[in-house]
Design a protein around this motif. Structure first.
Motif, PDB file in Angstrom:
ATOM      1  N   VAL A  74       1.143   1.868  -8.484  1.00 20.16           N
ATOM      2  CA  VAL A  74       1.340   3.265  -8.524  1.00 20.16           C
ATOM      3  C   VAL A  74       0.053   3.938  -8.007  1.00 20.16           C
ATOM      4  O   VAL A  74      -0.960   3.422  -8.174  1.00 20.16           O
ATOM      5  N   LEU A  75       0.568   4.863  -7.151  1.00 19.56           N
ATOM      6  CA  LEU A  75      -0.619   5.718  -6.678  1.00 19.56           C
ATOM      7  C   LEU A  75      -0.801   7.053  -7.433  1.00 19.56           C
ATOM      8  O   LEU A  75       0.168   7.788  -7.583  1.00 19.56           O
ATOM      9  N   CYS A  76      -1.775   7.647  -7.378  1.00 19.41           N
ATOM     10  CA  CYS A  76      -2.190   8.915  -7.760  1.00 19.41           C
ATOM     11  C   CYS A  76      -3.112   9.763  -7.018  1.00 19.41           C
ATOM     12  O   CYS A  76      -4.100   9.064  -6.740  1.00 19.41           O
ATOM     13  N   VAL A  77      -2.807  10.808  -6.706  1.00 21.92           N
ATOM     14  CA  VAL A  77      -3.687  11.747  -5.972  1.00 21.92           C
ATOM     15  C   VAL A  77      -4.269  12.565  -7.315  1.00 21.92           C
ATOM     16  O   VAL A  77      -3.492  13.560  -7.625  1.00 21.92           O
ATOM     17  N   ALA A  78      -5.474  12.780  -7.114  1.00 19.53           N
ATOM     18  CA  ALA A  78      -6.521  13.764  -8.187  1.00 19.53           C
ATOM     19  C   ALA A  78      -7.145  14.666  -7.504  1.00 19.53           C
ATOM     20  O   ALA A  78      -7.864  14.235  -6.355  1.00 19.53           O
ATOM     21  N   MET A  79      -7.090  15.955  -7.562  1.00 15.02           N
ATOM     22  CA  MET A  79      -7.786  16.770  -6.754  1.00 15.02           C
ATOM     23  C   MET A  79      -9.215  17.671  -7.524  1.00 15.02           C
ATOM     24  O   MET A  79      -8.918  17.531  -8.985  1.00 15.02           O
ATOM     25  N   CYS A 118       8.264   7.577  -4.617  1.00 15.47           N
ATOM     26  CA  CYS A 118       8.930   8.737  -5.389  1.00 15.47           C
ATOM     27  C   CYS A 118       8.032   9.577  -5.638  1.00 15.47           C
ATOM     28  O   CYS A 118       7.091   9.291  -6.485  1.00 15.47           O
ATOM     29  N   TYR A 119       8.136  10.801  -5.082  1.00 11.93           N
ATOM     30  CA  TYR A 119       6.946  12.090  -5.894  1.00 11.93           C
ATOM     31  C   TYR A 119       7.159  12.063  -7.259  1.00 11.93           C
ATOM     32  O   TYR A 119       8.493  12.242  -7.600  1.00 11.93           O
ATOM     33  N   ILE A 120       6.256  11.948  -7.978  1.00 10.82           N
ATOM     34  CA  ILE A 120       6.408  12.351  -9.499  1.00 10.82           C
ATOM     35  C   ILE A 120       5.424  13.410  -9.585  1.00 10.82           C
ATOM     36  O   ILE A 120       4.062  13.234  -9.614  1.00 10.82           O
ATOM     37  N   LEU A 142      -0.264  14.344  -8.268  1.00 11.71           N
ATOM     38  CA  LEU A 142       1.010  13.656  -8.095  1.00 11.71           C
ATOM     39  C   LEU A 142       0.786  12.081  -8.038  1.00 11.71           C
ATOM     40  O   LEU A 142      -0.199  11.495  -7.907  1.00 11.71           O
ATOM     41  N   PHE A 143       1.786  11.440  -8.536  1.00 10.75           N
ATOM     42  CA  PHE A 143       1.809  10.135  -8.586  1.00 10.75           C
ATOM     43  C   PHE A 143       3.309   9.687  -7.720  1.00 10.75           C
ATOM     44  O   PHE A 143       4.041  10.452  -7.517  1.00 10.75           O
ATOM     45  N   THR A 144       3.027   8.347  -7.470  1.00 11.08           N
ATOM     46  CA  THR A 144       4.213   7.811  -6.689  1.00 11.08           C
ATOM     47  C   THR A 144       3.904   6.044  -6.927  1.00 11.08           C
ATOM     48  O   THR A 144       2.885   5.581  -6.874  1.00 11.08           O
ATOM     49  N   PRO A 145       5.391   5.386  -7.444  1.00  9.43           N
ATOM     50  CA  PRO A 145       5.331   4.172  -7.383  1.00  9.43           C
ATOM     51  C   PRO A 145       5.296   3.660  -5.837  1.00  9.43           C
ATOM     52  O   PRO A 145       5.518   4.451  -4.886  1.00  9.43           O
ATOM     53  N   LEU A 146       4.635   2.409  -5.612  1.00  2.99           N
ATOM     54  CA  LEU A 146       4.689   2.082  -4.207  1.00  2.99           C
ATOM     55  C   LEU A 146       5.231   0.280  -4.186  1.00  2.99           C
ATOM     56  O   LEU A 146       4.381  -0.369  -4.827  1.00  2.99           O
ATOM     57  N   GLY A 147       6.170   0.283  -3.506  1.00  2.00           N
ATOM     58  CA  GLY A 147       6.579  -1.150  -3.585  1.00  2.00           C
ATOM     59  C   GLY A 147       7.895  -1.262  -2.774  1.00  2.00           C
ATOM     60  O   GLY A 147       8.428  -0.253  -2.239  1.00  2.00           O
TER      61      GLY A 147
END
Length: 168
Positions: A74-79, A118-120, A142-147
């Protein structure tokens, strides 16, 4: 893939198999995020790479859908909004815009590499802050699974150009 094929093939994946994401592919996805443009090149973001097997319970507290933790990553972008450009004429902080561009670059790169995402955005913020142990200046965006997807797109259709575009 050609660029417009990438755009057409991207969909919100809600089912993943357990195949690991190759390091080379993950590195390309992360590089796409690193190269994303930000207002006045502030680059006021961090990208978190989260191992779902190690952190399944914590991730489900952030977003409680079983498919969210099916992908291996899972990826997360934090600002950091305090380090992001603010439009001087109206005071608009563009942190969320910058972060969305970063995530979009990664999601399109993932699609090009045959990976699903998937944008979360509808996650539990404080559970994410606690899990990520974010410094006070950062907030998860935002989060997204990656696979690798285990399903095909079944999402809603798209509106026509005539429904969305206004010429003046």
């Amino acid at each position: 893939m050609e660029f417009f094929d990438v755009i057409k093939n991207r969909y919100s994946v809600r089912g993943y198999n357990q195949d690991p994401v190759e390091k080379e592919k993950l590195d390309k996805v992360l590089e796409a995020g690193r190269l994303a443009p930000t207002g006045v090149n502030s680059q006021a973001f961090k990208i978190f790479v989260i191992d779902t097997k190690k952190h399944k319970e914590s991730l489900l507290k952030i977003y409680p859908k079983p498919w969210f933790v099916e992908a291996p990553i899972v990826l997360c972008v934090a600002m950091a909004p305090s380090n992001t450009w603010v439009r001087p004429w109206d005071g608009k902080n563009i942190s969320e815009i910058d972060g969305a561009i970063v995530m979009d670059h990664m999601i399109l790169a993932a699609t090009d590499l045959g990976l699903g995402t998937c944008y979360i955005g509808a996650f539990k913020k404080y559970a994410a802050v606690d899990f990520l142990e974010l410094e006070e200046e950062y907030e998860p965006l935002l989060f997204t699974p990656l696979g690798y997807p285990n399903n095909e797109s079944s999402g809603p259709g798209r509106k026509t150009i005539d429904e969305l575009v206004v010429y003046k």
